[in-house]
Design a protein around this motif. Structure first.
Motif, PDB file in Angstrom:
ATOM      1  N   PHE A 541       0.854  -1.191   0.000  1.00  0.00           N
ATOM      2  CA  PHE A 541       0.000   0.000   0.000  1.00  0.00           C
ATOM      3  C   PHE A 541       0.884   1.233   0.000  1.00  0.00           C
ATOM      4  O   PHE A 541       2.095   1.161   0.252  1.00  0.00           O
ATOM      5  N   LYS A 542       0.270   2.361  -0.266  1.00  0.00           N
ATOM      6  CA  LYS A 542       1.007   3.614  -0.240  1.00  0.00           C
ATOM      7  C   LYS A 542       1.458   3.913   1.193  1.00  0.00           C
ATOM      8  O   LYS A 542       0.954   3.330   2.166  1.00  0.00           O
ATOM      9  N   THR A 543       2.391   4.839   1.328  1.00  0.00           N
ATOM     10  CA  THR A 543       2.907   5.204   2.648  1.00  0.00           C
ATOM     11  C   THR A 543       1.771   5.657   3.552  1.00  0.00           C
ATOM     12  O   THR A 543       0.894   6.420   3.147  1.00  0.00           O
ATOM     13  N   ASN A 544       1.806   5.178   4.788  1.00  0.00           N
ATOM     14  CA  ASN A 544       0.794   5.515   5.809  1.00  0.00           C
ATOM     15  C   ASN A 544      -0.598   5.019   5.432  1.00  0.00           C
ATOM     16  O   ASN A 544      -1.596   5.545   5.942  1.00  0.00           O
ATOM     17  N   ASP A 545      -0.678   4.042   4.521  1.00  0.00           N
ATOM     18  CA  ASP A 545      -1.980   3.470   4.161  1.00  0.00           C
ATOM     19  C   ASP A 545      -1.980   1.989   4.508  1.00  0.00           C
ATOM     20  O   ASP A 545      -0.912   1.377   4.666  1.00  0.00           O
ATOM     21  N   LYS A 546      -3.162   1.399   4.655  1.00  0.00           N
ATOM     22  CA  LYS A 546      -3.268  -0.018   5.017  1.00  0.00           C
ATOM     23  C   LYS A 546      -4.562  -0.590   4.441  1.00  0.00           C
ATOM     24  O   LYS A 546      -5.367   0.133   3.834  1.00  0.00           O
ATOM     25  N   LEU A 547      -4.773  -1.875   4.661  1.00  0.00           N
ATOM     26  CA  LEU A 547      -5.966  -2.548   4.145  1.00  0.00           C
ATOM     27  C   LEU A 547      -7.204  -2.062   4.875  1.00  0.00           C
ATOM     28  O   LEU A 547      -7.228  -1.974   6.112  1.00  0.00           O
ATOM     29  N   GLY A 548      -8.236  -1.724   4.083  1.00  0.00           N
ATOM     30  CA  GLY A 548      -9.506  -1.314   4.671  1.00  0.00           C
ATOM     31  C   GLY A 548     -10.540  -2.415   4.550  1.00  0.00           C
ATOM     32  O   GLY A 548     -11.000  -2.975   5.534  1.00  0.00           O
ATOM     33  N   PHE A 549     -10.917  -2.733   3.315  1.00  0.00           N
ATOM     34  CA  PHE A 549     -11.872  -3.803   3.049  1.00  0.00           C
ATOM     35  C   PHE A 549     -11.290  -4.722   1.971  1.00  0.00           C
ATOM     36  O   PHE A 549     -10.583  -4.270   1.073  1.00  0.00           O
ATOM     37  N   ALA A 550     -11.631  -5.996   2.062  1.00  0.00           N
ATOM     38  CA  ALA A 550     -11.271  -6.965   1.019  1.00  0.00           C
ATOM     39  C   ALA A 550     -12.341  -8.050   1.007  1.00  0.00           C
ATOM     40  O   ALA A 550     -12.722  -8.559   2.072  1.00  0.00           O
ATOM     41  N   PHE A 551     -12.825  -8.386  -0.169  1.00  0.00           N
ATOM     42  CA  PHE A 551     -13.856  -9.422  -0.276  1.00  0.00           C
ATOM     43  C   PHE A 551     -13.843 -10.002  -1.680  1.00  0.00           C
ATOM     44  O   PHE A 551     -13.306  -9.411  -2.614  1.00  0.00           O
ATOM     45  N   PHE A 552     -14.456 -11.183  -1.799  1.00  0.00           N
ATOM     46  CA  PHE A 552     -14.512 -11.864  -3.088  1.00  0.00           C
ATOM     47  C   PHE A 552     -15.700 -11.341  -3.900  1.00  0.00           C
ATOM     48  O   PHE A 552     -16.760 -11.036  -3.341  1.00  0.00           O
ATOM     49  N   ALA A 553     -15.507 -11.282  -5.240  1.00  0.00           N
ATOM     50  CA  ALA A 553     -16.583 -10.854  -6.135  1.00  0.00           C
ATOM     51  C   ALA A 553     -16.320 -11.457  -7.512  1.00  0.00           C
ATOM     52  O   ALA A 553     -15.425 -12.305  -7.668  1.00  0.00           O
ATOM     53  N   GLU A 554     -17.077 -11.039  -8.475  1.00  0.00           N
ATOM     54  CA  GLU A 554     -16.872 -11.434  -9.866  1.00  0.00           C
ATOM     55  C   GLU A 554     -16.844 -10.180 -10.726  1.00  0.00           C
ATOM     56  O   GLU A 554     -17.328  -9.121 -10.315  1.00  0.00           O
ATOM     57  N   THR A 555     -16.291 -10.294 -11.930  1.00  0.00           N
ATOM     58  CA  THR A 555     -16.188  -9.109 -12.808  1.00  0.00           C
ATOM     59  C   THR A 555     -17.555  -8.553 -13.183  1.00  0.00           C
ATOM     60  O   THR A 555     -17.668  -7.394 -13.576  1.00  0.00           O
ATOM     61  N   SER A 570     -23.278   3.261  -6.158  1.00  0.00           N
ATOM     62  CA  SER A 570     -23.199   2.008  -6.917  1.00  0.00           C
ATOM     63  C   SER A 570     -21.954   2.012  -7.793  1.00  0.00           C
ATOM     64  O   SER A 570     -21.627   3.039  -8.412  1.00  0.00           O
ATOM     65  N   LEU A 571     -21.260   0.891  -7.850  1.00  0.00           N
ATOM     66  CA  LEU A 571     -20.066   0.744  -8.688  1.00  0.00           C
ATOM     67  C   LEU A 571     -20.105  -0.585  -9.415  1.00  0.00           C
ATOM     68  O   LEU A 571     -20.658  -1.572  -8.910  1.00  0.00           O
ATOM     69  N   ASP A 572     -19.476  -0.618 -10.599  1.00  0.00           N
ATOM     70  CA  ASP A 572     -19.316  -1.852 -11.367  1.00  0.00           C
ATOM     71  C   ASP A 572     -17.902  -2.382 -11.141  1.00  0.00           C
ATOM     72  O   ASP A 572     -16.922  -1.648 -11.340  1.00  0.00           O
ATOM     73  N   VAL A 573     -17.789  -3.640 -10.770  1.00  0.00           N
ATOM     74  CA  VAL A 573     -16.455  -4.238 -10.573  1.00  0.00           C
ATOM     75  C   VAL A 573     -15.653  -4.178 -11.872  1.00  0.00           C
ATOM     76  O   VAL A 573     -14.446  -3.948 -11.866  1.00  0.00           O
ATOM     77  N   ALA A 574     -16.357  -4.361 -13.030  1.00  0.00           N
ATOM     78  CA  ALA A 574     -15.666  -4.387 -14.326  1.00  0.00           C
ATOM     79  C   ALA A 574     -14.952  -3.070 -14.620  1.00  0.00           C
ATOM     80  O   ALA A 574     -14.002  -3.038 -15.399  1.00  0.00           O
ATOM     81  N   LYS A 575     -15.404  -1.972 -13.995  1.00  0.00           N
ATOM     82  CA  LYS A 575     -14.812  -0.658 -14.268  1.00  0.00           C
ATOM     83  C   LYS A 575     -13.679  -0.310 -13.309  1.00  0.00           C
ATOM     84  O   LYS A 575     -13.026   0.707 -13.462  1.00  0.00           O
ATOM     85  N   LEU A 576     -13.473  -1.153 -12.302  1.00  0.00           N
ATOM     86  CA  LEU A 576     -12.416  -0.869 -11.334  1.00  0.00           C
ATOM     87  C   LEU A 576     -11.063  -1.286 -11.901  1.00  0.00           C
ATOM     88  O   LEU A 576     -10.977  -2.231 -12.687  1.00  0.00           O
ATOM     89  N   PRO A 577      -9.987  -0.602 -11.489  1.00  0.00           N
ATOM     90  CA  PRO A 577      -8.654  -0.930 -12.036  1.00  0.00           C
ATOM     91  C   PRO A 577      -8.166  -2.283 -11.534  1.00  0.00           C
ATOM     92  O   PRO A 577      -8.390  -2.666 -10.378  1.00  0.00           O
ATOM     93  N   GLY A 578      -7.508  -3.012 -12.417  1.00  0.00           N
ATOM     94  CA  GLY A 578      -6.936  -4.299 -12.047  1.00  0.00           C
ATOM     95  C   GLY A 578      -5.437  -4.260 -12.204  1.00  0.00           C
ATOM     96  O   GLY A 578      -4.825  -3.202 -12.407  1.00  0.00           O
ATOM     97  N   GLY A 579      -4.826  -5.433 -12.122  1.00  0.00           N
ATOM     98  CA  GLY A 579      -3.387  -5.511 -12.342  1.00  0.00           C
ATOM     99  C   GLY A 579      -2.594  -5.078 -11.124  1.00  0.00           C
ATOM    100  O   GLY A 579      -3.104  -4.938 -10.015  1.00  0.00           O
ATOM    101  N   ARG A 580      -1.322  -4.831 -11.362  1.00  0.00           N
ATOM    102  CA  ARG A 580      -0.425  -4.471 -10.265  1.00  0.00           C
ATOM    103  C   ARG A 580      -0.575  -3.004  -9.899  1.00  0.00           C
ATOM    104  O   ARG A 580      -1.224  -2.238 -10.597  1.00  0.00           O
TER     105      ARG A 580
END
Length: 749
Positions: A541-555, A570-580
């Motif tokens: 994570f970025k400096t001074n940042d940490k994990l907030g939420f994490a959960f399983f989903a589908e595209t 409302s958000l679409d998972v398909a529109k969220l950034p992926g990759g590294r």
């Protein structure tokens, strides 16, 4: 020695403002483009290049049924005599007139390779041949009878028609496309029989509106067929104003295969869409995994179109497969209507359907009057000649004697028999072989027939009603030639309502369904990881940042974000950034106020109920479906005003509510004491003096209350052990001995 050259006197020089010179020249260019290149004439529906091609073919006697002639010969004659703008431009225009997939009623009958619907180029003009069709013959009919005006050609060596007689409603029947300077035209093809029916109604009722004519003209009729899915209201609006568009879809059907398999077969595609390019586009989308419902596509077309689309699974809805293709490809095309035409060949104007047909009918009447006047002059001349022939027949011996003996027989004949100059000239020019034909009965019969015809012509010229009767008769003839029972006249494009589909299902069909893990940092940076990742310890994570939420989903999943301002986003998972990487700020995808923070983020599954509460201890139960918004600005559900804010959200699963405050006091009360609402401030859940709400939980009394301690271990109390905290909604509660000092139950949605 050579002669010495003396310089000529310089021509007079005039000072001209550059602005004025540019305006004058650009205006001349614009007018030339508008009138002589881009816009069709409302009367015959042709641009100058098409008109010159047809007239050039007429001069070459390339009538329907005659022998074909090389296209090179046609192009050369047209370019040399009428259109000095390059052979390729003329040939391209002629090819389009011959393509039955581009022109609804082709004007040129081509022999050889004139291109195809795949977009392949035609053969060079030295290899192809052409002649006119019956439609072109109708457009030219009467041109030798002074039906239209002629003007000098570009070099003054010959003459060309200003407009064709236009005995066919070509403007709307074949349509036109063109871009001029500052204006454009886009006219789709229509059904000729329908246009004729509407024109006949317009003759009977000259004041008929465009709206009333839609009883006959249903809409465009494309040479490639297809289905128009616009509403009647939008079609009516387009024809009344002369501007609009038509949503046209490919025609398809489902073919059953062996063992329950099936394929989709496309048999008609929208007008002006190149089939090869269409299939290439679908193949690209398949490679990019943007068509998850489609397995494969192949072209099995021969003379007819047959594009086969295989689904990825036999269990998917074929309607949904096609909707996804309509959304992303040219299987659905928007075809414009811009009825911008030249009125009387001079004035560019956007007209409605009624005015467009009125221009054509007025032109037919003008042509009728000109042809009638021409025929009248011919008959009068012939009657005059016949009168002279009759005199010569009755006095044949004397006529011969005068011709043999007189040095100037013409004035002698005129004086002896009181002939006109035309009659005397006709007698003198008569061949000897014609003497045997000079029988009184034949002359008198022809005279009688011509006088009867002349009487009819005079009746037409003297009565506007008779003129419109003649025009109507001509229009009926065209309608019969291209009626709905004829192969060329049968309507090809049909009309239908667009099928209603669940938009969510449609959007889901456009995304490849794959498992992902959604990760949201404490400071609001979101990203997705491929697959369901259990171990997130290696995430950076970025400096001074940490994990907030994490959960399983589908595209294909939809997410709901609950913020401290009481809004759901409302958000679409398909529109969220992926990759590294660290992802992107979640605020890029929603319009959340800067002073608002995230309370919870979870997958929207629909149908659940949530208990939501504010820091001041007010809350209510809300249905998950009432939390879904359609805009980036979110949907206000819990009404809060700063410094108060939304604090907690929990899934309703049980019959008891536990509320814990920042003062470490807890109260437990029955769930039925909390109302269900779609929006509001809610009711008081727990009473505070110098504290606020920290967390809530809904649990089943039979199972007891559970929570997680600081080490993440599951802790709990049975129902009988909770008697000290059981009370009613809005109680202050008692100190929660044994619960985590964080005042959190550690529950997530």
């Amino acid at each position: 020695m050579g002669k010495r050259l003396i310089p000529a006197e310089p021509a007079e020089i005039h000072d001209v403002q550059l602005r004025d010179a540019l305006e004058e020249r650009y205006l001349a260019y614009a007018l030339s483009t508008i009138m002589h290149r881009a816009l069709p004439d409302a009367r015959d529906g042709l641009k100058p290049v098409h008109r010159r091609i047809l007239y050039g073919m007429r001069l070459l006697r390339l009538d329907p049924g005659s022998a074909f002639k090389k296209s090179a010969k046609i192009v050369g004659d047209v370019m040399g005599s009428f259109h000095p703008h390059g052979d390729q431009a003329i040939y391209d225009a002629m090819v389009r007139l011959a393509q039955d997939f581009a022109s609804r009623y082709p004007l040129v009958d081509g022999q050889g390779n004139f291109g195809n619907i795949d977009g392949d180029n035609p053969a060079a003009y030295r290899y192809t041949e052409a002649r006119m069709t019956d439609v072109a013959r109708l457009l030219l009919e009467g041109i030798d009878e002074d039906a239209v005006e002629f003007r000098p050609n570009y070099d003054g060596q010959t003459r060309e028609p200003v407009v064709l007689p236009g005995g066919f409603p070509n403007l709307l029947a074949n349509g036109a496309q063109g871009i001029a300077v500052g204006m454009a035209t886009a006219i789709p093809p229509h059904n000729a029989a329908e246009l004729c029916d509407a024109a006949l109604h317009l003759i009977d009722k000259p004041d008929a509106t465009s709206k009333s004519l839609l009883r006959w003209v249903k809409g465009p009729d494309f040479p490639t067929g297809g289905i128009i899915i616009d509403s009647k209201e939008s079609i009516t609006e387009a024809y009344m104003t002369g501007r609009g568009a038509f949503r046209t879809r490919a025609k398809w059907n489902q073919e059953e295969g062996a063992r329950g398999t099936w394929v989709i077969v496309v048999t008609e595609i929208p007008w002006l869409v190149q089939k090869s390019r269409l299939i290439e586009k679908i193949a690209e989308l398949l490679n990019e995994k943007k068509l998850p419902l489609v397995g494969d596509i192949r072209d099995e077309s021969a003379e007819d179109i047959r594009v086969v689309i295989e689904p990825k699974s036999r269990n998917v809805d074929p309607e949904l497969v096609m909707e996804s293709l309509f959304k992303l490809t040219e299987l659905e095309s928007r075809i414009s209507l811009n009825l911008n035409v030249l009125i009387k060949g001079k004035i560019p104007k956007v007209v409605g359907l009624a005015e467009c047909l009125r221009e054509w009918l007025d032109h037919l009447r003008d042509v009728l009057l000109r042809r009638s006047a021409y025929r009248k002059a011919q008959i009068e001349h012939r009657l005059e000649v016949l009168g002279g022939y009759l005199i010569a027949y009755l006095n044949i011996d004397k006529v011969i004697k005068i011709i043999r003996t007189e040095d100037e027989p013409k004035p002698a004949l005129m004086k002896a028999f009181k002939l006109t100059e035309v009659q005397a000239e006709a007698i003198l020019n008569m061949r000897l072989r014609s003497l045997r034909k000079l029988e009184e009965m034949e002359i008198r019969t022809e005279d009688k027939n011509l006088r009867a015809e002349l009487k009819g012509i005079n009746a037409v010229l003297g009565s506007e009603a008779r003129q419109w009767e003649k025009v109507a008769e001509q229009v009926r003839t065209v309608r019969d030639m291209f009626g709905p029972k004829t192969p060329l006249g049968k309507r090809r494009t049909v009309f239908a309502d667009a099928p209603e589909h669940d938009l969510a299902a449609l959007e889901e069909s456009l995304v490849e369904r794959e498992p992902v893990t959604v990760v949201l940092s404490d400071k609001g940076w979101v990203r997705t990881l491929k697959g369901h990742v259990e171990d997130l310890s290696s995430l950076s994570f970025k400096t001074n940042d940490k994990l907030g939420f994490a959960f399983f989903a589908e595209t294909t999943s939809k997410l709901l974000l609950f913020a401290t301002n009481g809004k759901f986003y409302s958000l679409d998972v398909a529109k969220l950034p992926g990759g590294r990487g660290h992802g992107e700020p979640i605020r890029l995808f929603i319009d959340m106020e800067q002073d608002a923070a995230i309370v919870s983020l979870f997958v929207n599954t629909g149908g659940r109920k949530f208990l939501i509460a504010s820091h001041e201890g007010q809350g209510f139960i809300v249905n998950e479906d009432d939390c879904v918004g359609t805009t980036r600005k979110g949907k206000q559900v819990l009404n809060v005003e700063m410094p108060n804010e939304a604090k907690a959200i929990v899934t309703v699963a049980g019959d008891q509510v536990a509320v814990i405050g920042t003062n470490h006091k807890m109260v437990i009360f029955p769930l039925d004491q909390v109302p269900e609402m779609a929006r509001g401030r809610g009711v008081r859940l727990q009473k505070y003096k110098d504290a606020g709400l920290s967390d809530v939980a809904v649990f089943d009394s039979k199972a007891g209350l559970t929570w997680k301690d600081s080490a993440g271990r599951e802790q709990g109390l049975r129902w009988k052990d909770l008697s000290d905290w059981r009370g009613n909604r809005a109680d202050a509660g008692r100190l929660a001995h044994g619960l985590p000092k964080s005042n959190r139950f550690g529950r997530t949605i």
